[in-house]
Design a protein around this motif. Structure first.
Motif, short mmCIF file in Angstrom:
data_model
loop_
_atom_site.label_atom_id
_atom_site.label_comp_id
_atom_site.label_asym_id
_atom_site.label_seq_id
_atom_site.Cartn_x
_atom_site.Cartn_y
_atom_site.Cartn_z
N PRO B 162 0.96 -1.10 -0.02
CA PRO B 162 0.16 0.11 0.10
C PRO B 162 0.85 1.24 -0.13
O PRO B 162 1.85 1.36 0.72
N ILE B 210 -4.40 -1.48 4.78
CA ILE B 210 -4.28 -0.55 3.80
C ILE B 210 -5.22 0.69 4.60
O ILE B 210 -6.37 0.45 4.61
N PRO B 216 -3.29 0.15 -3.31
CA PRO B 216 -2.67 -0.90 -3.47
C PRO B 216 -1.82 -0.82 -4.84
O PRO B 216 -2.36 -0.67 -5.97
#
Lengths: 258, 258
Positions: B162, B210, B216
């Motif tokens: 992330p 995340i 991502p």
């Protein structure tokens, strides 16, 4: 059909039997080495360890004569104007197709060729002497040993182009952008330093004029695998004849920086 | 001894049995795939055709357990903390050395690993979540099919990190400088576009947080060959266990731009 496909078809039909420089301008021409599968891993390794003289563009599976990634409509057995057959490391004959020599056991390697970087040199105002003199590029066996791999070993073969001294830096810079076709020179200047006794007597190709104020510049050459084959002596190896290359669908510009 | 040699010796003597990140900082860690010679050419070709997931750092001749070009004092059979033995494509066991599995027929491939580009990311102020959370990087099987080669085919496996959205461009730029260790990302953003159903349920490795404002980012991953091996099912294939790498004498900085 693109220009490469047209050129391959002309050659396949026997309409062109000469050298290929200038054919299908902008399309990448490749050195070809074809050998029995039992040697394929070692030869692959030899190329991987010696990327300057043996930059891999494509490899075909055993028996596959269509280079699916680089020339899917091509036929390795017929689309080169002149082939060389080596048996036990000795050049035995030159032929116009290899249909009679082909088998399911044959593995084909396509290696980059310096023709690709000659165009950008010319565009930058750096003349190529052997082209201007209508000759084949002079090539020399050096005292630089390639990294051995399995059964393969041999000296690096280089091609030589005389370059005016004030343009040498630029020639290095331009060719360095094309690592998949030998990249930057391996040597600049004194030929003796790389074991070349007489720069006017090449081992392959033709002698070209070197004018005062010009420096001989040496690039790794795709004939290097032929020198390795001569030393290793497999039962059979097939290559293109010098200057008679296989024309791929890759465009020279795609190889920039790769 | 350099730091890589010290680390390999510690592992060889059984003094370290854990994951290798952070070991011999600055030295390149490699993914390892070992298989019988009859598969070596096809696997070589698979790597050559899929250089993003399978970037070749070195290949050893059959039976050669010392990587002469990248770690001449190393021993592939003992210098990895944990190995995985696959038989007919199925993971059968994990072992601490492979002396009992080795034979003159075994060919070793060393492939680049994304650990190499994580240091430059961290130096540029881009935190690596799985490191901060003390976990293994999350890895996913995608719907991107690798180019097949001989008997080998399979999906590309990717690793995910992330990245704060304002740093994504920089992360791409930095990793693009390291093509020998997977290079630039293969995908940024929506996981579904590459066939990942749930980004919180990785196929290999661990789940990481995340945060809002993070994207991502997916890089080709050296576990890809293991997915190909699972599909092709050779009698035996040996790999490192995830995160338990082989430490070479190459320095990460040497791989920049290669």
């Amino acid at each position: 059909m693109n220009a490469a496909e047209v050129a391959r078809e002309r050659i396949r039909k026997g309409l062109w039997k000469g050298p290929t420089p200038g054919f299908a301008a902008g399309y990448t021409q490749a050195n070809i080495v074809i050998l029995p599968k039992q040697y394929a891993f070692d030869f692959f390794l030899f190329c991987q360890r010696n990327p300057k003289p043996c930059p891999i563009l494509d490899v075909c599976e055993a028996g596959q004569y269509r280079p699916l990634l680089t020339a899917p409509s091509g036929d390795i057995r017929t689309d080169i104007p002149k082939y060389r057959i080596y048996r036990e490391g000795i050049l035995q004959e030159e032929v116009e197709d290899i249909l009679d020599f082909w088998s399911e056991d044959m593995v084909t390697f396509l290696l980059g060729c310096s023709f690709t970087f000659e165009n950008p040199l010319i565009k930058a105002g750096i003349a190529i002497r052997h082209i201007d003199e209508g000759k084949n590029v002079p090539m020399f066996i050096t005292n630089i040993e390639c990294k051995p791999a399995g059964v393969f070993s041999g000296p690096m073969v280089v091609s030589m182009r005389p370059i005016p001294s004030q343009l040498v830096d630029q020639a290095i810079e331009i060719t360095a952008r094309y690592p998949k076709v030998h990249g930057a020179p391996v040597h600049v200047g004194n030929p003796e330093e790389i074991g070349i006794v007489d720069v006017n007597r090449p081992d392959f190709g033709d002698t070209v004029t070197i004018n005062p104020g010009e420096v001989p510049v040496f690039w790794a050459c795709g004939v290097t695998p032929q020198a390795a084959v001569m030393r290793t002596k497999p039962e059979i190896v097939i290559t293109h004849a010098p200057g008679h290359m296989f024309i791929t669908d890759i465009q020279d510009e795609e190889l920039k920086g790769l």
